[in-house]
Design an enzyme around this catalytic site. Structure first.
Site, mmCIF file in Angstrom:
data_model
loop_
_atom_site.group_PDB
_atom_site.id
_atom_site.type_symbol
_atom_site.label_atom_id
_atom_site.label_comp_id
_atom_site.label_asym_id
_atom_site.label_seq_id
_atom_site.Cartn_x
_atom_site.Cartn_y
_atom_site.Cartn_z
ATOM 1 N N GLU A 149 0.841 -1.190 0.000
ATOM 2 C CA GLU A 149 0.000 0.000 0.000
ATOM 3 C C GLU A 149 0.880 1.244 0.000
ATOM 4 O O GLU A 149 1.893 1.307 0.714
ATOM 5 C CB GLU A 149 -0.913 0.005 1.222
ATOM 6 C CG GLU A 149 -1.876 -1.173 1.282
ATOM 7 C CD GLU A 149 -2.910 -1.141 0.169
ATOM 8 O OE1 GLU A 149 -3.226 -0.015 -0.303
ATOM 9 O OE2 GLU A 149 -3.399 -2.211 -0.226
ATOM 10 N N LYS A 187 0.433 14.849 -14.020
ATOM 11 C CA LYS A 187 -0.609 15.803 -13.692
ATOM 12 C C LYS A 187 -1.852 15.035 -13.238
ATOM 13 O O LYS A 187 -1.942 13.828 -13.531
ATOM 14 C CB LYS A 187 -0.918 16.715 -14.887
ATOM 15 C CG LYS A 187 -1.817 16.122 -15.956
ATOM 16 C CD LYS A 187 -2.140 17.181 -16.986
ATOM 17 C CE LYS A 187 -3.187 16.725 -17.962
ATOM 18 N NZ LYS A 187 -4.517 16.553 -17.438
ATOM 19 N N HIS A 232 2.625 15.045 -20.847
ATOM 20 C CA HIS A 232 2.918 14.201 -22.018
ATOM 21 C C HIS A 232 2.725 14.936 -23.333
ATOM 22 O O HIS A 232 3.247 14.517 -24.359
ATOM 23 C CB HIS A 232 2.071 12.925 -21.990
ATOM 24 C CG HIS A 232 0.669 13.107 -22.449
ATOM 25 N ND1 HIS A 232 -0.332 13.601 -21.640
ATOM 26 C CD2 HIS A 232 0.080 12.851 -23.651
ATOM 27 C CE1 HIS A 232 -1.461 13.640 -22.315
ATOM 28 N NE2 HIS A 232 -1.250 13.200 -23.529
ATOM 29 N N LYS A 280 5.396 15.002 -27.462
ATOM 30 C CA LYS A 280 5.038 14.809 -28.866
ATOM 31 C C LYS A 280 6.041 15.527 -29.769
ATOM 32 O O LYS A 280 6.361 16.700 -29.552
ATOM 33 C CB LYS A 280 3.624 15.340 -29.135
ATOM 34 C CG LYS A 280 2.507 14.613 -28.370
ATOM 35 C CD LYS A 280 1.170 15.286 -28.614
ATOM 36 C CE LYS A 280 0.043 14.634 -27.842
ATOM 37 N NZ LYS A 280 -0.325 13.330 -28.397
ATOM 38 N N GLU A 313 -11.769 16.716 -29.341
ATOM 39 C CA GLU A 313 -11.899 15.274 -29.450
ATOM 40 C C GLU A 313 -13.317 14.920 -29.879
ATOM 41 O O GLU A 313 -14.267 15.631 -29.553
ATOM 42 C CB GLU A 313 -11.595 14.595 -28.108
ATOM 43 C CG GLU A 313 -10.184 14.803 -27.600
ATOM 44 C CD GLU A 313 -9.985 14.167 -26.242
ATOM 45 O OE1 GLU A 313 -9.480 13.030 -26.189
ATOM 46 O OE2 GLU A 313 -10.359 14.797 -25.241
ATOM 47 N N ASP A 344 -8.549 20.229 -16.437
ATOM 48 C CA ASP A 344 -7.840 19.117 -17.055
ATOM 49 C C ASP A 344 -6.922 19.574 -18.181
ATOM 50 O O ASP A 344 -5.868 18.971 -18.407
ATOM 51 C CB ASP A 344 -8.857 18.110 -17.602
ATOM 52 C CG ASP A 344 -8.212 16.829 -18.094
ATOM 53 O OD1 ASP A 344 -7.232 16.374 -17.469
ATOM 54 O OD2 ASP A 344 -8.693 16.273 -19.097
ATOM 55 N N HIS A 365 -1.900 21.648 -20.427
ATOM 56 C CA HIS A 365 -1.658 21.341 -21.843
ATOM 57 C C HIS A 365 -1.710 22.584 -22.730
ATOM 58 O O HIS A 365 -0.783 22.863 -23.498
ATOM 59 C CB HIS A 365 -2.703 20.339 -22.351
ATOM 60 C CG HIS A 365 -2.550 18.962 -21.785
ATOM 61 N ND1 HIS A 365 -1.366 18.485 -21.289
ATOM 62 C CD2 HIS A 365 -3.440 17.951 -21.661
ATOM 63 C CE1 HIS A 365 -1.533 17.233 -20.879
ATOM 64 N NE2 HIS A 365 -2.775 16.902 -21.089
ATOM 65 N N LYS A 417 -14.865 17.700 -25.496
ATOM 66 C CA LYS A 417 -15.200 16.323 -25.841
ATOM 67 C C LYS A 417 -16.418 16.327 -26.763
ATOM 68 O O LYS A 417 -17.185 17.281 -26.812
ATOM 69 C CB LYS A 417 -15.548 15.536 -24.569
ATOM 70 C CG LYS A 417 -14.432 15.460 -23.539
ATOM 71 C CD LYS A 417 -13.400 14.445 -23.925
ATOM 72 C CE LYS A 417 -12.421 14.176 -22.795
ATOM 73 N NZ LYS A 417 -11.375 13.212 -23.176
#
Length: 517
Positions: A113, A171, A201, A205, A239, A258, A263, A355
């Site tokens: 744990e 993040k 991330h 790229k 997206e 988010d 980003h 989204k």
């Protein structure tokens, strides 16, 4: 059953690259989705390129008893399924068994744990006198503080002449300014800033890193990235998929937290930063920090939030699993951002993410100012299409430039044309999940693509007034699934005499895969 140990030198290294130094990679959250979908494919790709040292070890830490062989088998099956997914970033026509066996043979599982001392004592015994160690926190953000604290108290973060100790943190790095500042203060009690690698991330790229090359390696572009020539900049991350199985996460986070202060701000920083004196890590990070510090604090009227609603066969957000039936969580966010410095004063940066939108697209469009029309006063030309440089990040990789030419014929008539470049037309594009460069750089100790504490805090500070507005939460506007977002976002730009670039155009749209944001 794995084959005998393979060596990293079985594959040639890319030009100018050499294997990373020997190290032990400890992954907290070894059985999690991030480890399966991104870290292991990235390690496989690094192994294929011969960029990992033969003495490397990989230790997975997770709750739940599990034999190392069983963990290895689970990861093998996951890797095969991701390699076969044509819509995924890791899709490959043939999996190189030698490269994967090289990774698989170095796997070891430790059960425990994260919030108990027992697992850290076991880990200390397992590591022994290991020299270089990287601790990767592929876990929920609530574990960041307790894991770093216990690593520190166990003496596992103490560096010596025998090796480095580094911590990679995913993040979200906080959920507002106060929490980000608290997290920084907590972890820096046990590790130095140079030991903490805050990962985004997006920065892994190739197409994102290429922004700096487009800007600073071309005399055609660098001089025009300033207020005298640029009308505005649009940064889009759209997206077509919904929240899928991440309803619980989205209910706690929302699209704005988010995506925007991390980003999208990172992309803004790459576009807007001043030229560094070198590509030394601190030189680059200093220039990005200057930009984040110069961002004018956002006001409620600078932001539009939206939530996708049922349209045809596409479910609405409130119908998704683990989402409250009366949820006011946003799945779309648009923002108008100003950078208060000499280069960008008065130039708006429009950011949007969402989204269930019309198309999948991550891109940056830099629109130049209009030229005087006096020259064409006596011609049939009423207006000119603006010059726009678009840097396409996903799913298309490349750039386009919109400009005007004379239409063939006896009459002076101006027509819009487009010049484009695709990476695939010039370079061999290998499967890449965006973590390869970041993992490799962390092993080398190159912090260029990682976020510093000050940049994290100034980014959150810029949006804190929107996250905690005096007049109460911002309204969340509905938009039809499959559309370009709420009409209120269109009105945000219309009030400035501008409009969003269309999401749907002649470019082929590849299907979304479940990318981690």
């Amino acid at each position: 059953m794995s084959t005998p140990l393979a060596t990293a030198t079985s594959s040639p290294q890319p030009a100018g690259k050499h294997p990373a130094p020997p190290c032990t990679l400890v992954i907290f959250g070894a059985a999690g989705d991030l480890t399966k979908r991104l870290l292991m494919p990235a390690l496989y790709n690094l192994s294929s390129d011969g960029l990992l040292d033969d003495k490397m070890k990989i230790i997975g830490v997770n709750h739940g008893e599990l034999e190392t062989s069983a963990w290895r088998d689970q990861l093998t099956e996951s890797l095969k399924s991701f390699a076969a997914d044509k819509a995924g970033a890791f899709h490959t026509s043939k999996l190189d068994d030698r490269a994967w066996n090289w990774v698989a043979d170095r796997l070891q599982y430790v059960a425990g744990e994260f919030e108990t001392d027992d697992v850290f004592n076991k880990l200390k015994q397992t590591l022994g006198d290991s020299g270089n160690v990287i601790f990767y926190l592929a876990v929920s953000s609530r574990f960041f503080k307790p894991i770093v604290e216990r690593l520190g108290r166990a003496g596992l973060l103490k560096e010596s002449d025998q090796g480095f100790r580094r911590v990679v943190i995913e993040k979200p790095f906080g959920h507002d300014y106060a929490s980000a500042k608290d997290l920084n203060e907590s972890i820096l009690k046990f590790a130095g800033e140079n030991q903490i690698y805050r990962i985004d991330h997006f920065l892994g790229k190739d197409t994102v890193q290429s922004i700096l090359a487009v800007r600073f390696a071309n005399a055609l572009f660098e001089p025009i990235f300033r207020r005298e020539y640029i009308d505005h900049v649009q940064i889009t991350a759209a997206e077509t998929i919904g929240v899928e199985a991440r309803g619980g996460f989205y209910e706690q986070t929302g699209a704005f937290r988010d995506m925007v202060p991390n980003h999208l701000f990172q992309l803004l920083g790459m576009v807007a930063m001043e030229p560094p004196n070198s590509f030394d890590a601190e030189a680059v990070r200093d220039k990005k920090a200057e930009i984040f510090d110069a961002i004018q604090p956002l006001k409620p009227n600078d932001v539009v939030l939206g939530q996708y609603e049922k349209s045809g066969t596409m479910a609405g957000y409130r119908e998704e699993a683990d989402v409250a039936p009366d949820s006011q969580t946003e799945t779309y966010a648009a923002a108008r951002v100003f950078v208060e410095n000499w280069r960008w004063a008065g130039v708006p940066f429009y950011l949007r993410t969402g989204k269930r939108m019309t198309a999948r697209r991550t891109e940056i469009s830099v629109q130049l100012k209009a030229v005087p029309f006096l020259l064409f006063r006596d011609t049939p030309v009423d207006t000119l299409v603006p010059n726009v440089l678009t840097l396409r990040i996903d799913p298309e990789h490349g750039t386009t430039f919109d400009f005007n030419v004379k239409v063939p014929g006896p009459v002076m008539q101006v027509g819009a044309v487009k010049s484009s470049f695709k990476y695939g037309d010039f370079f061999d594009e290998k499967p890449n999940v965006g973590y390869e460069t970041l993992l490799y750089d962390c092993m080398l100790g190159d912090e260029t693509l990682f976020q510093r504490a000050d940049s994290i805090e100034t980014s959150w500070a810029a949006v804190d007034g929107v996250l905690h507005p005096e007049g109460g939460p911002l309204p969340v506007h509905g938009y039809a699934s499959g559309s370009a977002g709420p009409k209120e976002a269109d009105e945000l730009l219309k009030a400035d005499g501008r409009a969003w670039r269309p999401l749907a155009d002649e470019h082929t749209q590849k299907p979304d895969h479940d990318d981690k944001n």
